[in-house]
Design an enzyme around this catalytic site. Structure first.
Site, PDB file in Angstrom:
ATOM      1  CG  HIS A 256      -0.353   0.197   2.534  1.00 18.71           C
ATOM      2  ND1 HIS A 256      -1.088   0.389   3.674  1.00 18.71           N
ATOM      3  CD2 HIS A 256       0.948   0.240   2.931  1.00 18.71           C
ATOM      4  CE1 HIS A 256      -0.283   0.542   4.706  1.00 18.71           C
ATOM      5  NE2 HIS A 256       0.950   0.443   4.278  1.00 18.71           N
TER       6      HIS A 256
ATOM      7  CB  CYS B  92       3.425   5.030   5.372  1.00 20.47           C
ATOM      8  SG  CYS B  92       3.957   3.944   6.694  1.00 20.47           S
TER       9      CYS B  92
ATOM     10  CG  HIS C 136       5.393   0.382   2.584  1.00 19.29           C
ATOM     11  ND1 HIS C 136       4.882   1.647   2.360  1.00 19.29           N
ATOM     12  CD2 HIS C 136       4.773  -0.085   3.695  1.00 19.29           C
ATOM     13  CE1 HIS C 136       4.004   1.930   3.297  1.00 19.29           C
ATOM     14  NE2 HIS C 136       3.912   0.899   4.127  1.00 19.29           N
TER      15      HIS C 136
ATOM     16  CG  HIS D 127       2.507  -3.607   5.981  1.00 13.46           C
ATOM     17  ND1 HIS D 127       3.412  -3.299   6.967  1.00 13.46           N
ATOM     18  CD2 HIS D 127       2.144  -2.434   5.420  1.00 13.46           C
ATOM     19  CE1 HIS D 127       3.582  -1.991   7.010  1.00 13.46           C
ATOM     20  NE2 HIS D 127       2.824  -1.430   6.073  1.00 13.46           N
TER      21      HIS D 127
ATOM     22  CG  ASP E 235      -2.361 -13.497  -0.144  1.00 14.24           C
ATOM     23  OD1 ASP E 235      -1.493 -12.830   0.460  1.00 14.24           O
ATOM     24  OD2 ASP E 235      -2.220 -14.705  -0.416  1.00 14.24           O
ATOM     25  CG  HIS E 236       0.896 -12.459  -2.848  1.00 14.22           C
ATOM     26  ND1 HIS E 236       0.454 -13.274  -1.834  1.00 14.22           N
ATOM     27  CD2 HIS E 236       2.230 -12.563  -2.834  1.00 14.22           C
ATOM     28  CE1 HIS E 236       1.478 -13.848  -1.238  1.00 14.22           C
ATOM     29  NE2 HIS E 236       2.579 -13.429  -1.836  1.00 14.22           N
TER      30      HIS E 236
ATOM     31  CD  GLU F   4       0.406  -1.109   8.830  1.00 18.27           C
ATOM     32  OE1 GLU F   4       0.020  -0.571   7.787  1.00 18.27           O
ATOM     33  OE2 GLU F   4       0.719  -0.447   9.843  1.00 18.27           O
TER      34      GLU F   4
HETATM   35 NI    NI Z   1       2.551   0.548   5.576  1.00 16.45          NI
END
Ligand code: NI
Length: 140
Positions: A14, A33, A39, A41, A79-80, A130
């Protein structure tokens, strides 16, 4: 009343950025961020359900039913994926963990009756981790 919690994992990227601030304002608010290319998570999602144990089965829910609901409504789409670009709710919503938790809860609630409608089992809440330092929890 019994509560059962089931844990899931998904990985997604995100970028925290809001159209209501300037580039500089975004950098100031979101820091790292706001990095333009995003990036990732490894999110951990806990879904809690509450209700009465069925005396004949000795179970609150079939966890397979919950797994199917979470897989179909959340994991499959997230996911992914890139949350900003791939998940429709985040076209205009900043994908903070707070907002991600709201989106996950509303997706589960929208499909809840189709899976658990007759059983009286309710969504008790969700929790999203997260990072090791950052957990958001919503009670339903
Ligand atoms: Ni983040």
């Amino acid at each position: 009343m019994t509560r059962l919690t089931r844990r899931y994992r998904f990985s997604a990227s995100h970028r925290l950025h809001t159209a209501s601030l300037t580039e500089e304002g975004n950098r100031e608010l979101y820091g790292k961020c706001n990095y333009p290319y995003g990036h990732g998570h490894n999110y951990e999602l806990e879904v809690s359900v509450r209700g009465n144990v069925d005396p004949s089965s000795g179970m609150l829910v079939r966890v397979e039913d919950l797994d199917k609901l979470v897989a179909g409504r959340v994991i499959r789409d997230m996911d992914h994926r890139d949350l900003n670009g791939d998940v429709v709710e985040f076209a205009r919503l900043v994908p903070t963990t707070e907002n991600l938790a709201e989106v996950v809860r509303s997706r589960l609630k929208a499909a809840w009756a189709g899976t658990f409608g007759a059983s009286g089992v309710e969504l008790d809440g969700i929790r999203i981790r997260e990072t090791g330092k950052n957990i958001v929890e919503l009670r339903s």
